[in-house]
Design a protein around this motif. Structure first.
Motif, PDB file in Angstrom:
ATOM      1  N   ILE B 108      41.369  36.783  45.965  1.00  0.00           N
ATOM      2  CA  ILE B 108      40.712  37.805  45.152  1.00  0.00           C
ATOM      3  C   ILE B 108      41.020  37.618  43.665  1.00  0.00           C
ATOM      4  O   ILE B 108      40.235  37.965  42.793  1.00  0.00           O
ATOM      5  CB  ILE B 108      41.137  39.208  45.637  1.00  0.00           C
ATOM      6  N   ILE B 109      42.164  37.016  43.391  1.00  0.00           N
ATOM      7  CA  ILE B 109      42.611  36.846  42.019  1.00  0.00           C
ATOM      8  C   ILE B 109      41.802  35.761  41.307  1.00  0.00           C
ATOM      9  O   ILE B 109      41.783  35.654  40.098  1.00  0.00           O
ATOM     10  CB  ILE B 109      44.128  36.534  42.046  1.00  0.00           C
ATOM     11  N   GLU B 110      41.092  34.935  42.108  1.00  0.00           N
ATOM     12  CA  GLU B 110      40.280  33.890  41.477  1.00  0.00           C
ATOM     13  C   GLU B 110      39.113  34.457  40.699  1.00  0.00           C
ATOM     14  O   GLU B 110      38.539  33.784  39.844  1.00  0.00           O
ATOM     15  CB  GLU B 110      39.762  32.918  42.543  1.00  0.00           C
ATOM     16  N   ILE B 111      38.746  35.700  41.012  1.00  0.00           N
ATOM     17  CA  ILE B 111      37.691  36.351  40.233  1.00  0.00           C
ATOM     18  C   ILE B 111      38.303  36.835  38.926  1.00  0.00           C
ATOM     19  O   ILE B 111      39.365  37.454  38.934  1.00  0.00           O
ATOM     20  CB  ILE B 111      37.100  37.541  41.021  1.00  0.00           C
ATOM     21  N   ALA B 112      37.628  36.552  37.838  1.00  0.00           N
ATOM     22  CA  ALA B 112      38.196  36.901  36.523  1.00  0.00           C
ATOM     23  C   ALA B 112      38.015  38.385  36.227  1.00  0.00           C
ATOM     24  O   ALA B 112      37.349  38.781  35.277  1.00  0.00           O
ATOM     25  CB  ALA B 112      37.549  36.057  35.439  1.00  0.00           C
ATOM     26  N   SER B 113      38.618  39.204  37.077  1.00  0.00           N
ATOM     27  CA  SER B 113      38.410  40.645  36.989  1.00  0.00           C
ATOM     28  C   SER B 113      39.563  41.329  36.255  1.00  0.00           C
ATOM     29  O   SER B 113      40.533  40.687  35.861  1.00  0.00           O
ATOM     30  CB  SER B 113      38.316  41.214  38.402  1.00  0.00           C
ATOM     31  N   ARG B 114      39.433  42.652  36.110  1.00  0.00           N
ATOM     32  CA  ARG B 114      40.510  43.445  35.517  1.00  0.00           C
ATOM     33  C   ARG B 114      41.808  43.274  36.287  1.00  0.00           C
ATOM     34  O   ARG B 114      42.887  43.229  35.711  1.00  0.00           O
ATOM     35  CB  ARG B 114      40.166  44.930  35.643  1.00  0.00           C
ATOM     36  N   GLU B 115      41.676  43.205  37.605  1.00  0.00           N
ATOM     37  CA  GLU B 115      42.872  43.127  38.430  1.00  0.00           C
ATOM     38  C   GLU B 115      43.616  41.821  38.180  1.00  0.00           C
ATOM     39  O   GLU B 115      44.850  41.790  38.105  1.00  0.00           O
ATOM     40  CB  GLU B 115      42.513  43.260  39.912  1.00  0.00           C
ATOM     41  N   ALA B 116      42.835  40.743  38.048  1.00  0.00           N
ATOM     42  CA  ALA B 116      43.458  39.464  37.727  1.00  0.00           C
ATOM     43  C   ALA B 116      44.159  39.552  36.378  1.00  0.00           C
ATOM     44  O   ALA B 116      45.268  39.039  36.196  1.00  0.00           O
ATOM     45  CB  ALA B 116      42.409  38.366  37.699  1.00  0.00           C
ATOM     46  N   ALA B 117      43.501  40.225  35.434  1.00  0.00           N
ATOM     47  CA  ALA B 117      44.092  40.387  34.100  1.00  0.00           C
ATOM     48  C   ALA B 117      45.438  41.092  34.215  1.00  0.00           C
ATOM     49  O   ALA B 117      46.430  40.675  33.620  1.00  0.00           O
ATOM     50  CB  ALA B 117      43.145  41.193  33.216  1.00  0.00           C
ATOM     51  N   PHE B 118      45.470  42.152  35.030  1.00  0.00           N
ATOM     52  CA  PHE B 118      46.706  42.906  35.154  1.00  0.00           C
ATOM     53  C   PHE B 118      47.815  42.073  35.780  1.00  0.00           C
ATOM     54  O   PHE B 118      48.955  42.077  35.299  1.00  0.00           O
ATOM     55  CB  PHE B 118      46.477  44.169  35.986  1.00  0.00           C
ATOM     56  N   THR B 119      47.507  41.352  36.839  1.00  0.00           N
ATOM     57  CA  THR B 119      48.561  40.581  37.499  1.00  0.00           C
ATOM     58  C   THR B 119      49.153  39.530  36.554  1.00  0.00           C
ATOM     59  O   THR B 119      50.375  39.325  36.539  1.00  0.00           O
ATOM     60  CB  THR B 119      48.043  39.869  38.763  1.00  0.00           C
ATOM     61  N   HIS B 120      48.282  38.891  35.769  1.00  0.00           N
ATOM     62  CA  HIS B 120      48.810  37.913  34.813  1.00  0.00           C
ATOM     63  C   HIS B 120      49.713  38.579  33.797  1.00  0.00           C
ATOM     64  O   HIS B 120      50.803  38.087  33.494  1.00  0.00           O
ATOM     65  CB  HIS B 120      47.656  37.208  34.093  1.00  0.00           C
ATOM     66  N   ALA B 121      49.270  39.717  33.288  1.00  0.00           N
ATOM     67  CA  ALA B 121      50.038  40.385  32.248  1.00  0.00           C
ATOM     68  C   ALA B 121      51.381  40.865  32.783  1.00  0.00           C
ATOM     69  O   ALA B 121      52.429  40.650  32.169  1.00  0.00           O
ATOM     70  CB  ALA B 121      49.243  41.563  31.681  1.00  0.00           C
ATOM     71  N   VAL B 122      51.360  41.487  33.958  1.00  0.00           N
ATOM     72  CA  VAL B 122      52.585  42.097  34.444  1.00  0.00           C
ATOM     73  C   VAL B 122      53.612  41.034  34.841  1.00  0.00           C
ATOM     74  O   VAL B 122      54.817  41.219  34.660  1.00  0.00           O
ATOM     75  CB  VAL B 122      52.288  43.092  35.594  1.00  0.00           C
ATOM     76  N   SER B 123      53.134  39.885  35.328  1.00  0.00           N
ATOM     77  CA  SER B 123      54.124  38.874  35.694  1.00  0.00           C
ATOM     78  C   SER B 123      54.689  38.188  34.457  1.00  0.00           C
ATOM     79  O   SER B 123      55.880  37.851  34.425  1.00  0.00           O
ATOM     80  CB  SER B 123      53.550  37.861  36.681  1.00  0.00           C
TER      81      SER B 123
END
Lengths: 562, 362
Positions: B108-123
């Motif tokens: 699901i993270i392969e989609i350049a969505s808000r959620e992907a943005a959040f996971t990158h930022a938080v890690s």
């Protein structure tokens, strides 16, 4: 004071001396800014959570956070499943801090160069609506400090101090959200005046009892951090080297100065004596007795250092007063310390207040490093009272000083307008006085201004956090300390040089004897006195100085008799 | 030698996993689930670098250079995952990790969505946080003092003076370690890969800034007689929950972006909004439908998730179950009650029993 070196020095020599002193000053700043590291450093240690035996709590045991066999039984966090499983209670938890921490795979050692060690606690208290921090919650700490040499047995920690302390918690939160940390004020834990041993170990318990309020209402504590502030070894080295160089310089100059004074036929004047005392106070401050801490255990060095600094500033303040007083040019015979009792008592009182405060804080810390006057309400109020009193004394001192300087300037302007009519000798005498005074005023103002400016710069640069330091890196705080310290040395150095009695005393009229002064005035230049009277009438009639008035009266009566 | 055997065990597991799985999206976040808690220390060995899963070529190089930093990177990744799951616990997408998936959060993270943005930022934020903390604790060889421009190790770093700043180091290291993954390859203009790369870089930076811009400075005066003529300051890391909340706010206000005309940069899609700052999060595509299980997007769906009947928020049954309705059943819970709290640890409580209604999505 009769002719001093300053008046008889040619411009060329004066400029050379000035440039020399200026270069010296610049060197001090650069030493601090380029060579010395920051004056102090922080070791930030998060407490290791050791677990004591449940039944007898091991009150005499040292809990050591690291090591092969001596490492205590510990948990990573309070969420550890062991806590529930083994029914670990709050009383069993011992926070253990080993100062300093390891680095690059090895255990660092403390150096005696660190001089002082100040420990403060910061708390990570999590907000939990079921267990919040109550108003005016008090933290009770059962704290112990131990020490050990690097070559000692790893278990052989010796007790340095032990105390049951209470600290007022001051925690706040902008918005109460579960999981957020409170913003808690830092708590002073201990202060050591000497870093004599290689390792220090701090064990802290926060005891709890089922039927008492001790340590109730302090919220959910997640972590305890010990922030240890010590003077940097590099800074101490630079600082001590500076003192070691300055001490013999000032001492040699002081001896030269005293010999000059003893060579005079008259007894030394008050101002000359005060300047000499100022030199002694500075030499006392310069005395590099901190070298002894490399070999000896001298925990009182911090207190002694503060007192030495206090003495120097007290003498410097007194010197300014006496200097202004001696240049009042109102023909009142001062030249005695008793004449300044009002002004000097302000200095003395202020210093006494600070001294009492100092003894209460750092004096008691000699026996109990955990002590601080600020932690109890009574102590804090008392300390505040002393500081406020010292502040009042400082204010009244500055009012006195400003008033005196104002009077000197008023007299100078009065005398200046009268100068053209004066005899050569009198003119020289007054011009010398005025020159001397203005020179010192300018010098003092520059020094004071520089102190304030550098203080502000160092404070501002401390508050800002610079990211990525490229180019020349200047250590402002160190530069401030070495620079200001060097500056007051240079200041006293200059004063001792320039205000030493001159050998080139030729003129007769430079005698300070008052009666002779009057006769000079009366016999030589009758026109001058009248000019003086008429010139300064608008502003001086009300505040006509008694001596000047008597001169005029004497002059009138003499004319009438004639 | 309990530690030694554990070490070998984990190594074995890691190696076997390495051979076993191979998906397109390797992520270093794996370090966060590879070893939990203290076993992260095994990451410190230099030889491990090539065997760790999820590292890119550049990251393996950095791992060799700073192998003692790896436990902290792992801890940071773990913090990021835990915080993500906390922040999204009431959402349709709840940041669940997919076992055995090398991108940790599933395709699901392969989609350049808000959620992907959040996971990158938080890690990325987790790494800054963890590295700064380890640096402050003196666990790392190269940070603070040793990073000094003065001649190497002169008299033990001039007897400890001139120590650098821990959070600055955490930021610096996280920047090179996290971003190097994106910079490994070159992508043509207008390509989705380039878009994704730019988006990740931006969001990583947003995560890092969320830690270091909000650190508190604490000071202590200790001049003559305790006056402020000498003041020493240090930085305190914010609680990671605060960082997570801040990033969640940024997630809610994330900016949709598209390529500029030249296809080299990302610009905001809707001109009526302000330009995104470095602290904001950006995304390229709308989020997929998280309601139903969809093997194509990787969505797990919300079937079986617990919901709250009484609210109208995201955790409310209406929204959570996407209108499919919910099942209700009664459940007996044994609770601890009438507790006497201390500042930590074991709490003396009584046990109460309570019967509650539990709702799960159809």
């Amino acid at each position: 004071m009769a002719g001093v070196v300053l008046e008889n020095l040619s411009w060329k020599k004066l400029i050379i001396l000035g440039v020399f002193l200026l270069l010296l000053l610049l060197t001090f700043f650069l030493i601090g800014g380029l060579i010395a590291p920051a004056p102090s450093n922080v070791i930030y240690i998060t407490g290791t959570k050791c677990i004591a035996n449940r039944t007898h709590l091991d009150h005499d045991k040292w809990f050591i956070p690291r090591g092969h066999n001596e490492m205590c039984d510990q948990i990573w966090s309070f969420d550890d499943e062991r806590v529930e499983k083994e029914i670990i209670t709050a009383s069993q938890i011992v926070f253990s801090f080993w100062i300093p921490h390891p680095k690059e795979g090895g255990q660092l050692k403390m150096y005696r160069w660190f001089q002082t060690l100040l420990g403060v606690l910061t708390l990570d208290i999590k907000y939990d609506p079921k267990n919040p921090v109550t108003d005016k919650a008090k933290l009770q700490l059962d704290a112990r400090i131990g020490y050990r040499g690097a070559d000692d047995d790893p278990k052989d920690w010796k007790l340095l101090a032990q105390s049951l302390e209470e600290r007022q918690l001051d925690c706040a939160m902008d918005e109460a959200i579960e999981g957020y940390h409170y913003k808690c004020d830092i708590l002073q834990l201990f202060e050591l005046g000497s870093v004599h041993y290689d390792y220090y170990l701090v064990n802290i318990r926060l005891p709890t009892f089922d039927n008492s309020d001790v340590n109730a209402g302090i919220g959910v504590l997640e972590d305890l951090h010990l922030v240890v502030i010590h003077q940097n070894g590099g800074f101490t080295k630079v600082w001590l080297s500076m003192k070691t160089v300055l001490f013999p310089m000032i001492l040699a100059l002081l001896i030269w100065y005293w010999r000059r004074i003893t060579q005079l036929e008259r007894p030394p004047s008050l101002l000359e004596k005060t300047l000499f005392v100022l030199g002694i106070a500075l030499s006392l401050l310069n005395l590099p007795m901190e070298w002894l801490t490399c070999w000896l255990y001298l925990p009182f060095m911090l207190l002694v250092g503060d007192i030495r600094q206090g003495i120097f500033y007290a003498v410097l303040l007194s010197f300014w007063l006496i200097f202004a007083g001696e240049h009042l040019m109102d023909q009142v015979e001062r030249n005695k310390l008793v004449m300044y009792w009002k002004h000097l008592s302000a200095v003395g009182f202020g210093c006494l207040c600070l001294f009492i405060f100092e003894i209460c804080e750092r004096g008691i810390q000699l026996t109990d490093p955990f002590f601080s006057v600020w932690v109890t309400d009574v102590g804090a109020n008392l300390a505040l009272t002393f500081i406020v009193l010292a502040g009042v004394a400082a204010c009244s001192y500055f009012l006195f000083l400003c008033y005196m300087i104002f009077k000197v300037f008023r007299n100078i302007s009065a005398k200046k307008s009268a100068l053209p009519q004066m005899s050569k000798a009198r003119k020289k005498y007054y011009m010398g006085l005025i020159y001397r005074f203005r020179f010192l005023m300018a010098l003092t103002l520059v020094c004071a201004a520089l102190t304030v400016i550098f203080f502000i710069i160092s404070q501002v640069s401390e508050g800002q956090w610079k990211w990525g330091d490229d180019g020349i890196h200047l250590e402002y705080t160190s530069a401030f300390f070495t620079g200001v310290y060097g500056m007051w040395n240079v200041y006293v150095f200059g004063l001792l040089c320039l205000y030493a009695p001159s050998h080139k005393v030729i003129t007769v009229t430079e005698d300070t004897d008052q009666s002779q002064e009057e006769t000079v005035q009366l016999t030589h230049i009758p026109s001058e006195a009248s000019a003086l009277a008429s010139d300064s009438q608008p502003m001086e009639t009300s505040a006509l100085h008694p001596s000047e008035g008597s001169i005029l009266q004497g002059f009138m009566s003499k004319q009438a008799a004639d | 030698m309990a530690l030694g055997t554990r070490w070998r065990e984990t190594l074995l597991i890691l190696v076997s996993l390495h051979v076993f799985v191979a998906t397109a999206l390797d992520m270093w976040w794996n370090l966060g689930i590879a070893g939990r808690g203290r076993s992260l220390y095994f990451l410190g060995a230099q030889s491990m670098c090539t065997q760790l899963k999820g590292l890119s070529v550049g990251q393996i190089k950095l791992c060799h250079m700073f192998h003692d930093h790896m436990p902290s990177v792992g801890r940071g990744a773990q913090m990021g995952i835990v915080e993500c799951q906390f922040q999204f616990r009431f959402r349709r997408w709840n940041c669940s990790t997919v076992d055995g998936d090398r991108s940790v959060f599933g395709p699901i993270i392969e989609i350049a969505s808000r959620e992907a943005a959040f996971t990158h930022a938080v890690s990325a934020a987790g790494v800054v946080h963890a590295i700064s903390r380890s640096c402050r604790e003196g666990e790392l060889s190269r940070c603070g003092c040793s990073n000094d421009p003065r001649p190497g190790n002169l008299d033990r770093d001039w007897i400890w003076g001139g120590c650098g700043d821990n959070i600055a180091w955490g930021y610096k290291f996280a920047k090179s370690f996290v971003d190097v993954r994106e910079k490994d390859k070159n992508h043509p203009r207008h390509s989705p890969e380039l878009g994704r790369m730019l988006m990740n870089l931006h969001n990583n930076e947003g995560g890092r800034k969320a830690v270091y811009h909000y650190s508190n400075v604490a000071c202590k005066c200790h001049g003559v007689s305790g006056s402020c003529s000498l003041k020493t300051c240090w930085q305190q890391l914010p609680a990671f929950r605060e960082v997570g909340d801040r990033l969640k706010d940024r997630y809610d206000g994330a900016f949709e972006v598209k390529f500029n005309k030249r296809g080299t940069k990302l610009v905001r899609k809707h001109k009526r909004y302000n330009k995104p700052t470095k602290e904001d999060l950006i995304y390229i595509h709308e989020s997929p439908d998280y309601c139903k299980t969809n093997p194509e997007t990787g969505s797990l769906g919300t079937v079986g998730r617990e919901c709250n009947r009484n609210t109208h928020g995201m955790d409310g049954c209406n929204l959570m179950c996407c209108g499919r309705g919910y099942n209700t059943f009664k459940k007996k819970i044994v609770m601890r009650c009438h507790c006497k709290f201390h500042w930590c640890c074991f709490v003396k409580c009584k046990t109460c029993e309570k019967i509650v209604d539990v709702h799960t999505c159809k």
